[in-house]
Design a protein around this motif. Structure first.
Motif, mmCIF file in Angstrom:
data_model
loop_
_atom_site.group_PDB
_atom_site.id
_atom_site.type_symbol
_atom_site.label_atom_id
_atom_site.label_comp_id
_atom_site.label_asym_id
_atom_site.label_seq_id
_atom_site.Cartn_x
_atom_site.Cartn_y
_atom_site.Cartn_z
ATOM 1 N N ILE A 47 0.878 -1.171 0.000
ATOM 2 C CA ILE A 47 0.000 0.000 0.000
ATOM 3 C C ILE A 47 0.916 1.222 0.000
ATOM 4 N N THR A 48 0.740 2.087 -0.981
ATOM 5 C CA THR A 48 1.633 3.242 -1.141
ATOM 6 C C THR A 48 0.969 4.576 -0.838
ATOM 7 N N LEU A 109 -4.034 3.031 -2.525
ATOM 8 C CA LEU A 109 -3.197 2.856 -3.711
ATOM 9 C C LEU A 109 -2.220 1.714 -3.489
ATOM 10 N N THR A 110 -1.942 0.952 -4.550
ATOM 11 C CA THR A 110 -0.949 -0.117 -4.464
ATOM 12 C C THR A 110 0.252 0.215 -5.354
ATOM 13 N N ASP A 111 1.308 -0.543 -5.159
ATOM 14 C CA ASP A 111 2.516 -0.326 -5.961
ATOM 15 C C ASP A 111 2.546 -1.188 -7.222
ATOM 16 N N ALA A 142 -12.342 -4.686 -4.118
ATOM 17 C CA ALA A 142 -13.356 -3.775 -3.585
ATOM 18 C C ALA A 142 -14.102 -4.410 -2.425
ATOM 19 N N PHE A 143 -14.561 -3.543 -1.504
ATOM 20 C CA PHE A 143 -15.143 -3.949 -0.231
ATOM 21 C C PHE A 143 -16.410 -3.173 0.078
ATOM 22 N N ARG A 144 -17.121 -3.692 1.053
ATOM 23 C CA ARG A 144 -18.211 -2.940 1.658
ATOM 24 C C ARG A 144 -17.619 -1.688 2.292
ATOM 25 N N ARG A 145 -18.355 -0.594 2.262
ATOM 26 C CA ARG A 145 -17.842 0.706 2.718
ATOM 27 C C ARG A 145 -17.297 0.669 4.148
ATOM 28 N N ASP A 146 -18.049 0.096 5.081
ATOM 29 C CA ASP A 146 -17.602 0.092 6.473
ATOM 30 C C ASP A 146 -16.377 -0.799 6.676
ATOM 31 N N HIS A 147 -16.272 -1.872 5.910
ATOM 32 C CA HIS A 147 -15.086 -2.727 6.003
ATOM 33 C C HIS A 147 -13.849 -1.996 5.481
ATOM 34 N N LEU A 148 -13.990 -1.294 4.374
ATOM 35 C CA LEU A 148 -12.864 -0.527 3.828
ATOM 36 C C LEU A 148 -12.409 0.536 4.821
ATOM 37 N N ARG A 149 -13.350 1.225 5.451
ATOM 38 C CA ARG A 149 -13.000 2.232 6.460
ATOM 39 C C ARG A 149 -12.256 1.606 7.635
ATOM 40 N N TRP A 150 -12.699 0.435 8.071
ATOM 41 C CA TRP A 150 -12.054 -0.258 9.186
ATOM 42 C C TRP A 150 -10.613 -0.608 8.820
ATOM 43 N N ILE A 151 -10.432 -1.157 7.640
ATOM 44 C CA ILE A 151 -9.084 -1.521 7.173
ATOM 45 C C ILE A 151 -8.215 -0.272 7.070
ATOM 46 N N ALA A 152 -8.729 0.783 6.454
ATOM 47 C CA ALA A 152 -7.963 2.017 6.244
ATOM 48 C C ALA A 152 -7.492 2.625 7.563
ATOM 49 N N GLY A 153 -8.274 2.489 8.603
ATOM 50 C CA GLY A 153 -7.900 3.046 9.887
ATOM 51 C C GLY A 153 -6.819 2.258 10.617
ATOM 52 N N ARG A 154 -6.451 1.105 10.065
ATOM 53 C CA ARG A 154 -5.506 0.228 10.753
ATOM 54 C C ARG A 154 -4.261 -0.121 9.947
ATOM 55 N N ILE A 155 -4.125 0.412 8.758
ATOM 56 C CA ILE A 155 -2.932 0.128 7.959
ATOM 57 C C ILE A 155 -2.013 1.338 7.956
ATOM 58 N N ALA A 156 -0.839 1.140 7.411
ATOM 59 C CA ALA A 156 0.156 2.207 7.288
ATOM 60 C C ALA A 156 0.760 2.122 5.897
ATOM 61 N N PRO A 157 1.397 3.190 5.437
ATOM 62 C CA PRO A 157 2.110 3.089 4.168
ATOM 63 C C PRO A 157 3.109 1.922 4.247
ATOM 64 N N GLY A 158 3.147 1.130 3.183
ATOM 65 C CA GLY A 158 4.051 -0.017 3.156
ATOM 66 C C GLY A 158 3.404 -1.319 3.578
ATOM 67 N N THR A 159 2.158 -1.265 4.089
ATOM 68 C CA THR A 159 1.472 -2.509 4.440
ATOM 69 C C THR A 159 1.492 -3.437 3.236
ATOM 70 N N ARG A 160 1.788 -4.703 3.492
ATOM 71 C CA ARG A 160 1.884 -5.666 2.406
ATOM 72 C C ARG A 160 0.514 -6.220 2.027
ATOM 73 N N LEU A 161 0.312 -6.422 0.731
ATOM 74 C CA LEU A 161 -0.897 -7.020 0.175
ATOM 75 C C LEU A 161 -0.471 -8.221 -0.649
ATOM 76 N N LEU A 162 -0.884 -9.406 -0.228
ATOM 77 C CA LEU A 162 -0.560 -10.617 -0.955
ATOM 78 C C LEU A 162 -1.794 -11.074 -1.716
ATOM 79 N N VAL A 163 -1.659 -11.161 -3.037
ATOM 80 C CA VAL A 163 -2.729 -11.668 -3.899
ATOM 81 C C VAL A 163 -2.274 -13.040 -4.363
ATOM 82 N N ARG A 164 -2.931 -14.074 -3.850
ATOM 83 C CA ARG A 164 -2.566 -15.469 -4.180
ATOM 84 C C ARG A 164 -3.333 -15.950 -5.384
#
Length: 164
Positions: A47-48, A109-111, A142-164
């Motif tokens: 996450i950038t 945003l992702t890298d 894409a996510f439900r609005r409240d789930h996206l807000r919850w995630i956004a409040g708990r991540i930081a720049p550089g958080t890793r996203l693994l797409v398997r």
């Protein structure tokens, strides 16, 4: 993987001990992502950045940047600013970040293919609000609005996203 990582699985996105329903690109998951294929790219991403609509939602994190009128994202492989945020007027193909619908009220945003984008290898791979459950994206997650807000409040720049 750490509990602080975002991990996309066939049953949703795992993060911080929770699983969130989500939708991915209409083209499924692909290792050979191309512009316009509608696929969500496989791999380990970061996450950038975070963008938000200040006229619609409160700032979700101290590092979030407001989306202003005229903010665009280039999706034109011929553009020197391909897969970068840009401003209107812009003579190349682009996507408006300030949309009439709520899909981009909050954008992570992702890298993917960033910052030194290879033309045609895909652009604008974001995490954002879904249109509705089960409705695919053009390659984003894409996510439900409240789930996206919850995630956004708990991540930081550089958080890793693994797409398997």
């Amino acid at each position: 993987m750490s509990p602080a990582d975002l991990v996309l699985t066939p049953t949703g996105l795992r993060f911080a001990g929770r699983r969130f329903p989500c939708v991915i690109g209409r083209g499924g998951r692909r290792a050979d992502k191309r512009e316009g294929d509608g696929a969500t790219p496989h791999g380990l991403h970061r996450i950038t950045g975070m963008l938000y609509r200040p006229d619609r939602i409160a700032r979700p994190a101290d590092w979030a940047v407001p989306i202003r009128p005229g903010d665009l994202w280039s999706d034109d492989p011929a553009d020197p600013a391909y897969n970068l945020k840009t401003r209107a007027p812009h003579p190349f193909g682009h996507e408006r970040l300030r949309r009439a619908d709520p899909l981009y009220d909050l954008v992570l945003l992702t890298d993917w293919n960033w910052p030194d984008a290879l033309p045609g290898h895909g652009s604008a791979i974001f995490l954002h609000q879904w249109r509705r459950p089960g409705y695919p994206t053009e390659g984003c997650i894409a996510f439900r609005r409240d789930h996206l807000r919850w995630i956004a409040g708990r991540i930081a720049p550089g958080t890793r996203l693994l797409v398997r």
